[in-house]
Design a protein around this motif. Structure first.
Motif, PDB file in Angstrom:
ATOM      1  N   ARG A  76       0.824  -1.221   0.000  1.00 45.28           N
ATOM      2  CA  ARG A  76       0.000   0.000   0.000  1.00 45.28           C
ATOM      3  C   ARG A  76       0.848   1.256   0.000  1.00 45.28           C
ATOM      4  NH1 ARG A  76      -4.850  -2.071   4.002  1.00 45.28           N
ATOM      5  NH2 ARG A  76      -6.042  -3.106   2.350  1.00 45.28           N
ATOM      6  N   GLU A  77       1.962   1.228   0.690  1.00 40.43           N
ATOM      7  CA  GLU A  77       2.865   2.383   0.685  1.00 40.43           C
ATOM      8  C   GLU A  77       3.444   2.603  -0.702  1.00 40.43           C
ATOM      9  OE1 GLU A  77       5.697   1.482   3.756  1.00 40.43           O
ATOM     10  OE2 GLU A  77       4.297   2.027   5.355  1.00 40.43           O
ATOM     11  N   GLN A 107       2.023   1.735  -3.552  1.00 37.09           N
ATOM     12  CA  GLN A 107       0.927   2.221  -4.392  1.00 37.09           C
ATOM     13  C   GLN A 107       0.670   3.693  -4.137  1.00 37.09           C
ATOM     14  OE1 GLN A 107      -0.534   0.272  -6.860  1.00 37.09           O
ATOM     15  NE2 GLN A 107       1.236  -0.921  -6.228  1.00 37.09           N
ATOM     16  N   SER A 108       0.729   4.077  -2.879  1.00 34.19           N
ATOM     17  CA  SER A 108       0.468   5.462  -2.503  1.00 34.19           C
ATOM     18  C   SER A 108       1.573   6.394  -3.042  1.00 34.19           C
ATOM     19  CB  SER A 108       0.401   5.573  -0.985  1.00 34.19           C
ATOM     20  OG  SER A 108       0.118   6.875  -0.600  1.00 34.19           O
ATOM     21  N   SER A 109       2.819   5.957  -2.984  1.00 32.96           N
ATOM     22  CA  SER A 109       3.923   6.798  -3.459  1.00 32.96           C
ATOM     23  C   SER A 109       4.004   6.835  -4.980  1.00 32.96           C
ATOM     24  CB  SER A 109       5.242   6.340  -2.851  1.00 32.96           C
ATOM     25  OG  SER A 109       5.585   5.056  -3.327  1.00 32.96           O
ATOM     26  N   ARG A 141       1.537   7.351  -6.933  1.00 34.43           N
ATOM     27  CA  ARG A 141       0.519   8.266  -7.457  1.00 34.43           C
ATOM     28  C   ARG A 141       1.032   9.648  -7.644  1.00 34.43           C
ATOM     29  NH1 ARG A 141      -4.350   6.247  -3.597  1.00 34.43           N
ATOM     30  NH2 ARG A 141      -4.275   4.145  -4.326  1.00 34.43           N
TER      31      ARG A 141
END
Length: 84
Positions: free
Chosen positions: A77-78, A80-82, A84
């Motif tokens: 998730r980290e 994926q978040s970075s 973006r």
């Protein structure tokens, strides 16, 4: 990952582990609507014996599968978040 799943005293490579967890998800997805609940309810122990699963990675100690999967989920998730 190069890691091994230890399930009911047997060792399984990553492909075997993934296949087993996919089967558990297909059969029990109604009990696990989120990734966290899947880890907690289905991917952490044997539904037959109740024995906790463990993960052993090269150069690391054996850890409960719930800890390993939760850490990998957080890392995913980290990433994926970075991205973006």
């Amino acid at each position: 990952s190069g890691c091994t799943l230890i399930r009911n005293g047997s060792r399984h490579d990553a492909q075997e582990a993934a296949s087993h967890l996919r089967l558990k998800y297909r059969r029990g997805r109604r009990y696990a609507p989120t990734a966290e609940l899947f880890i907690e309810r289905l991917a952490s122990k044997s539904s037959l014996s109740g024995t906790p699963y463990a993960i052993e990675c090269p150069g690391s100690e054996v850890v409960p599968s719930s800890d390993w999967l939760t850490r990998r989920l957080r890392e995913y998730r980290e990433q994926q978040s970075s991205a973006r």
